[in-house]
Design a protein around this motif. Structure first.
Motif: not given
Length: 798
Positions: A120-131, A141-149
């Protein structure tokens, strides 16, 4: 689109929590305009790179989910057996605030099992430029094993402010094209499961009890189980909805049925529907992977039926020209054209009033689901409203006029299954065309009302000849439902239903016997004269003619105002009284000898009433919990069971004293590991026997009640169909000698397999009876109708 170009000094990689955004960068970003009330988020899901392996074959079957504020807003198609899938799917979302990130999750689709998490991953909309369209790479990433690719996803994202008044859009948002297309199927996949050859033996006797599971997306079917064979003959037919224009995949697995333990896996195969031509039947011999043997299937892809979703202002039956064309298509002159197309039904879902408040705010987020057999469509969600207006029109093809239309209202919840708010069930044959009515919402079992009403207007147009012919072929199976469970109340109810059927036969026999005993001289004289006349003039055609007499007699009684059909409320009261009697017998049994305190006719009833099937689950829990703390010799488990085994080990006795059983449990059992497993298997076997008895009683009682309801005009269409069939049979037997009829029947039976080796056998009489509701099925169907004002369309309060 924002991409890396020749002027690399103007670009910078922004890396934050697994998100790589490629876009322009300046030392002093320009100030942002005031935050609008709503945004439009356009996303292109391009592809995945080096995704995680989740299958034993070294690949995965990935699909992607998008969530915002805990609500699932998108699910992609599944790409089978690919670690670098290319989706190229577009979705447009309406977002209230950019403070909630887009949560992206990837899963591996597993047929028959829980889908595996792939990152899973997050896309933070606040970082996007409008239009501005930006290319985004999300590191999974896996939250339980963050080191795994776990690989990455590539997206193209555009965030645009929505100007203007958004209040109305928020309350009565129309279905987006993506939502609309996601619900509408583009064709029908008809699967005929013929047989299996050379399957793998899984049981100790060298045989198997195979059954087959089909899955295509969320659609699932399960075949019947063929006992003790390696070459099963199923001869079953299933229909799936085809949502993807390219075809998609269908997963098929074969299992061996085992009583008391997990079913054994026997193999799997996959059908790539994109390789099959439409409007043509394909015979497929599919070898099983991870197993032995071959499955033989017939697969037919047909074009989409007339299924649609539209706004209230646009619907086909309101257009006189289109309505005339539909009436022509289902006229009697076209009765033999496309027999599967029985008719069409249009449902206008207008609004609801006074719904139940399901949220802590005292409001609900209601949406409406319309179901006809396995066809399912839904409206959009109206947020924070107890009196929603949907104003949608749904159109379905009618494949069986005896289907029941179900309209269910749910409350949408974040990250949870929707809450049930109410339901109505309307048989198609009970619909009055063009009338707008308010239906009181009922519980899931349709046994009592819930809060609120829903306003519907329904039209059904069908061809009576096609509907009658469709009655004589097997009924369409529902998607896989929950496995039946042992229920004391249900078992007792089924037993009493069978008892009533048997008592009817006994009373009939006693009535006939009373004629021979001359209990009533007048009745005996009439019976004797009738017997002499019938026997002296008997002909074979009189048998179907005699069956027409009770139909005609009941019709005359109903027409004169004397309804012979059993009153629904009386039936419900009868069942409630029976349950109360059973509970009373359990709590306050009468003392004294069996023969003296019980009537002989109620011995079996009292035996059934004294059974408590809850002990099966309790014993399994006790045995399993004891297994985790038992010593090598065993553990004491005190329970009601007809065996007493003493405790010899002191530690086991100490464990028994420390784990005091519930009151009423008396006998001690000592188990070793092998004995405990065998005991649990016996418990499951007992449960299977109880379920078999429960289902057998229901089947026997249902057939008796359906025969009765065929003659008392419970469903007038079926009673008229029975009159037509009996009339035709009378004419045929009258004019054609019996030997010719039997000869034609025998030739047809002997040559059917030669003419069509893959035909699916059926019994027309049983198929007819399957459409007649039993007494317990008749109870939930009537629905409460409330008057609607003819001027404003509002509900008239009593």
């Amino acid at each position: 689109m924002g991409q890396i170009s020749w002027d690399c000094s103007r670009f910078v990689f922004k890396k934050s929590q697994g998100i790589n955004i490629v876009g322009p960068s300046n030392a002093e970003p320009p100030p942002r305009p005031p935050s609008p009330a709503m945004y439009q988020l356009d996303i292109v899901l391009k592809k995945g790179n080096n995704l995680a392996i989740r299958d034993r074959t070294g690949t995965s079957d990935p699909y992607v989910k998008f969530k915002i504020a805990g609500k699932e807003v998108f699910r992609s198609k599944t790409i089978h057996k690919n670690l670098n899938p290319v989706w190229d799917e577009r979705v447009s979302l309406l977002v209230e605030t950019v403070r909630d990130p887009l949560y992206v999750k990837v899963f591996d689709y597993d047929f028959g099992l829980q889908d595996d998490f792939m990152g899973s991953a997050y896309l933070y909309l606040e970082t996007l430029e409008h239009q501005r369209t930006l290319d985004v790479t999300l590191d999974l990433k896996d939250p339980q094993y963050p080191e795994h690719n776990l690989g990455s996803l590539e997206l193209a994202v555009t965030l645009s402010p929505k100007e203007g008044d958004t209040k109305d859009a928020h309350q009565s948002m129309r279905l987006s094209d993506v939502h609309r297309k996601a619900q509408l199927w583009r064709g029908i996949v008809s699967i005929s499961l013929i047989e299996g050859r050379g399957l793998q033996p899984m049981d100790a006797n060298g045989l198997s009890d195979p059954y087959v599971k089909f899955r295509m997306g969320h659609q699932k079917y399960k075949s019947k189980t063929i006992p003790k064979t390696l070459n099963p003959q199923w001869r079953e037919q299933f229909d799936f909805h085809l949502y993807e224009e390219q075809g998609g995949y269908m997963d098929i697995t074969v299992w061996d049925k085992d009583a008391g333990k997990k079913d054994d896996f026997m193999g799997r195969c996959t059908i790539d529907l994109s390789l099959l031509s439409k409007e043509h039947t394909h015979k497929l011999d599919l070898p099983l992977e991870e197993g032995e043997g071959v499955l033989v299937l017939l697969v037919t892809l047909t074009a989409s039926a007339a299924v649609s979703i539209s706004d209230l202002s646009v619907n086909m039956l309101d257009d006189p020209h289109e309505r005339h064309q539909i009436m022509q298509r289902y006229s009697l002159w076209r009765s033999l054209h496309n027999l599967k197309d029985v008719g069409v039904v249009q449902i206008k879902v207008i609004r609801a009033e006074g719904l139940m408040a399901a949220d802590v705010t005292g409001k609900s987020d209601p949406f409406c689901v319309v179901e006809l057999s396995n066809d399912r469509l839904q409206t959009h969600t109206v947020y924070k409203n107890l009196n929603p207006e949907w104003n949608k029109v749904f159109t379905f093809n009618v494949k069986d006029i005896h289907s029941v239309l179900e309209v269910t209202v749910y409350d949408e919840d974040r990250d949870r299954s929707a809450d049930f708010l109410g339901k109505v069930a309307i048989p198609l044959l009970n619909i009055q065309n063009g009338e707008r009515k308010a239906y009181a919402l009922k519980s899931k079992e349709l046994t009592g009302p819930t809060k609120g009403v829903i306003f519907l207007e329904i039209d059904v147009i069908f061809n009576a000849v096609k509907a009658g012919l469709r009655t004589l072929i097997p009924i369409e199976q529902k998607y896989i439902e929950e496995e039946p469970r042992v229920s004391k109340q249900l078992l007792l109810r089924n037993f009493n239903r069978v008892r009533r059927c048997i008592m009817f036969l006994i009373n009939t026999g006693c009535y006939i016997n009373s004629c021979f005993e001359w209990d009533s001289p007048q009745r005996s004289i009439c019976a004797f004269v009738l017997f002499v006349i019938v026997v002296w003039n008997f002909e074979l055609y009189m048998i179907p003619l005699a069956l027409l007499l009770p139909l005609a007699w009941n019709y005359i009684l109903i027409a004169s105002g004397k309804d012979t059909r059993q009153d629904v409320q009386a039936m419900e009261d009868l069942l409630e009284d029976e349950d109360e009697d059973f509970d009373k017998d359990d709590k306050d049994p009468k003392p004294g000898p069996w023969e003296d305190s019980r009537d002989k006719n109620h011995i079996l009833e009292d035996m059934l009433a004294s059974w408590h099937f809850e002990w099966i689950r309790a014993m399994v829990l006790i045995v399993c919990s004891a297994a985790s703390v038992c010593c090598p010799v065993g553990v004491c488990v005190q329970y009601l069971f007809p065996v007493r085994i003493s405790i010899k080990h002191p530690r086991s006795a100490r464990l028994a004293r420390n784990h005091t059983p519930p009151r009423g449990l008396r006998l001690c059992l000592l188990f070793k590991d092998s004995e405990r497993k065998g005991f649990i298997n016996k418990l499951y076997a007992i449960q299977d026997v109880c379920i078999s008895v429960q289902n057998a009683l229901d089947e026997v009682a249902s057939y008796g009640e359906r025969i009765k309801n065929s003659f008392n005009w419970t469903v007038p269409f079926l009673s008229w169909l029975a009159i037509v069939a009996l009339g035709v049979a009378t004419i045929i037997i009258y004019f054609i000698p019996l030997r010719y009829i039997v000869l034609a029947w025998g030739v047809n039976k002997f040559t059917k397999k030669l003419r069509d080796p893959y035909t699916i056998d059926n019994n027309e009489l049983l198929d007819f009876l399957s459409r007649v509701p039993s007494d317990v099925q008749v109870i939930p169907l009537p629905i409460m109708l409330l008057p609607v004002c003819s001027f404003c369309g509002s509900l008239i309060r009593q």
